[in-house]
Design an enzyme around this catalytic site. Structure first.
Site, mmCIF file in Angstrom:
data_model
loop_
_atom_site.group_PDB
_atom_site.id
_atom_site.type_symbol
_atom_site.label_atom_id
_atom_site.label_comp_id
_atom_site.label_asym_id
_atom_site.label_seq_id
_atom_site.Cartn_x
_atom_site.Cartn_y
_atom_site.Cartn_z
ATOM 1 C CE1 TYR A 59 -2.893 -3.145 0.476
ATOM 2 C CE2 TYR A 59 -3.318 -2.505 2.736
ATOM 3 C CZ TYR A 59 -3.520 -3.372 1.684
ATOM 4 O OH TYR A 59 -4.347 -4.455 1.848
ATOM 5 C CB SER A 157 -3.094 -12.552 2.411
ATOM 6 O OG SER A 157 -4.060 -11.876 1.648
ATOM 7 C CG ASN A 158 -4.222 -12.779 -1.995
ATOM 8 O OD1 ASN A 158 -5.367 -12.609 -2.391
ATOM 9 N ND2 ASN A 158 -3.489 -11.788 -1.474
ATOM 10 C CD GLN A 177 -6.553 -9.498 4.750
ATOM 11 O OE1 GLN A 177 -6.593 -8.591 3.930
ATOM 12 N NE2 GLN A 177 -5.932 -9.360 5.915
ATOM 13 C CG PHE A 206 -11.908 -6.518 -2.308
ATOM 14 C CD1 PHE A 206 -11.346 -5.282 -2.046
ATOM 15 C CD2 PHE A 206 -11.349 -7.284 -3.318
ATOM 16 C CE1 PHE A 206 -10.262 -4.813 -2.777
ATOM 17 C CE2 PHE A 206 -10.259 -6.821 -4.053
ATOM 18 C CZ PHE A 206 -9.719 -5.590 -3.772
ATOM 19 N N PRO A 207 -14.791 -6.709 1.790
ATOM 20 C CG PRO A 207 -14.842 -5.827 3.954
ATOM 21 C CD PRO A 207 -13.907 -6.126 2.818
ATOM 22 C CG LEU A 208 -18.486 -2.885 2.879
ATOM 23 C CD1 LEU A 208 -18.311 -1.491 3.446
ATOM 24 C CD2 LEU A 208 -19.913 -3.377 3.102
ATOM 25 C CB SER A 210 -14.417 -2.220 -4.481
ATOM 26 O OG SER A 210 -13.311 -3.073 -4.303
#
Length: 311
Positions: A59, A157-158, A177, A206-208, A210
């Site tokens: 990030y 993650s992934n 995650q 990405f619970p929402l 995006s």
């Protein structure tokens, strides 16, 4: 008083609503980010009992960790906050390369500690699997770092389910995650049976979806960032997804809350999901996400939403 939840088998206890901090210094993900607003996201979170912040080397890159460190230093609340961060990427001749080798992981943990201005990382994830490193060997390195006190819990993650099983061969993985939301539910059949059986927390990213599951978009909405590449934003399914969101709005309206509150509360009613880390672009969204904790869904609500998004 928020009932904190335990992350896997670790000694970490978090508010089940955390902050996904990819908009804190994530200049490579979102155009025109304001770093002061990003720092305000972190301040608002920790000042309001949200003690779980999720970031990553990628990030920025690096900048998100640095900004979070600045806020924690000024607040004096480092020991009150659970920081989750992720490593795996390096840049070679301008290209991103994934590396899970023990030497690389050790080196990147040291760099992350410096960026975060801390002597320990609460939750350290391998962000992506590489093709070469045996996954139990990579996790074994993180276990050594945990024994040395440099990290407190281990995540991946992934990772595919098979990669997760290899990584957890010795039972060291605390958190997984992965992508999971009402529009992308494959984790229910791939990850959840294994994570529940092995006391591994699952944390969706990405619970929402995006923003699509917040109820704020219409068929006239347009996008100029990474969302243009996401499957549920493609023209042929976008309108259908919005129609489903409108049905969730009916439930939200009855409870006097927003669509996003209902969606996030639905996740927390899934046995496999320990905590969620919705992102935010401004401090008001952080406070809004926290309202999820006040939402009570009935069994009928949970079933109705489940059925709607399986259709």
């Amino acid at each position: 008083m928020v009932n904190k939840v335990q992350l896997g088998k670790s000694e970490l206890f978090v508010n089940p609503i955390g902050l996904g901090a990819n908009a804190v210094g994530g200049h490579n993900l979102y155009p025109n980010l304001d770093e002061e607003i990003g720092k305000d996201l972190v301040r608002t979170s920790i000042d309001n009992g949200m003690n779980f912040i999720d970031t990553a080397f990628s990030y920025g890159p690096e900048r998100s960790e640095e900004l979070i460190a600045e806020v924690l230093k000024e607040s004096g609340k480092r020991h009150d906050v659970i920081i989750g961060t992720k490593i795996a990427q390096k840049f070679v001749d301008g290209q991103t390369v994934i590396d899970n080798s023990p030497a690389f992981l050790r080196s990147e943990v040291e760099k992350s500690l410096k960026r975060l201005q801390t002597d320990y990382i609460d939750l350290l994830y391998i962000h992506y699997p590489d093709e070469a490193t045996p996954k139990d060997e990579a996790i074994g390195t993180l276990k050594q770092l945990k024994d040395e006190g440099k990290i407190r819990a281990i995540g991946v993650s992934n990772f595919s389910t098979e990669q997760l099983k290899e990584a957890n061969k010795d039972g060291y993985v605390d958190v997984v995650q992965g992508e999971y939301n009402l529009l992308s539910r494959s984790a229910e059949s791939t990850y959840f049976p294994y994570t529940v059986e092995n006391n591994i927390s699952f944390i969706p990213y990405f619970p929402l979806a995006s923003g699509l599951l917040t109820g704020k978009y219409t068929t006239k909405s347009t996008f100029n960032d990474f969302r243009t590449r996401l499957p549920y934003f493609q023209e042929e399914v976008f309108a259908k997804n919005l129609a489903k969101v409108e049905q969730v709005r009916n439930i939200a309206h009855q409870k006097g809350v927003d669509v996003s509150h209902v969606v996030l509360a639905w996740y927390l009613n899934q046995e496999a999901v320990t905590a969620i880390i919705p992102g935010a672009k401004n401090p008001e969204q952080v406070l809004n996400n926290l309202k999820t904790l006040d939402v009570q869904l009935s069994n009928d609500d949970i079933l109705a939403i489940d059925t709607l998004f399986k259709a």
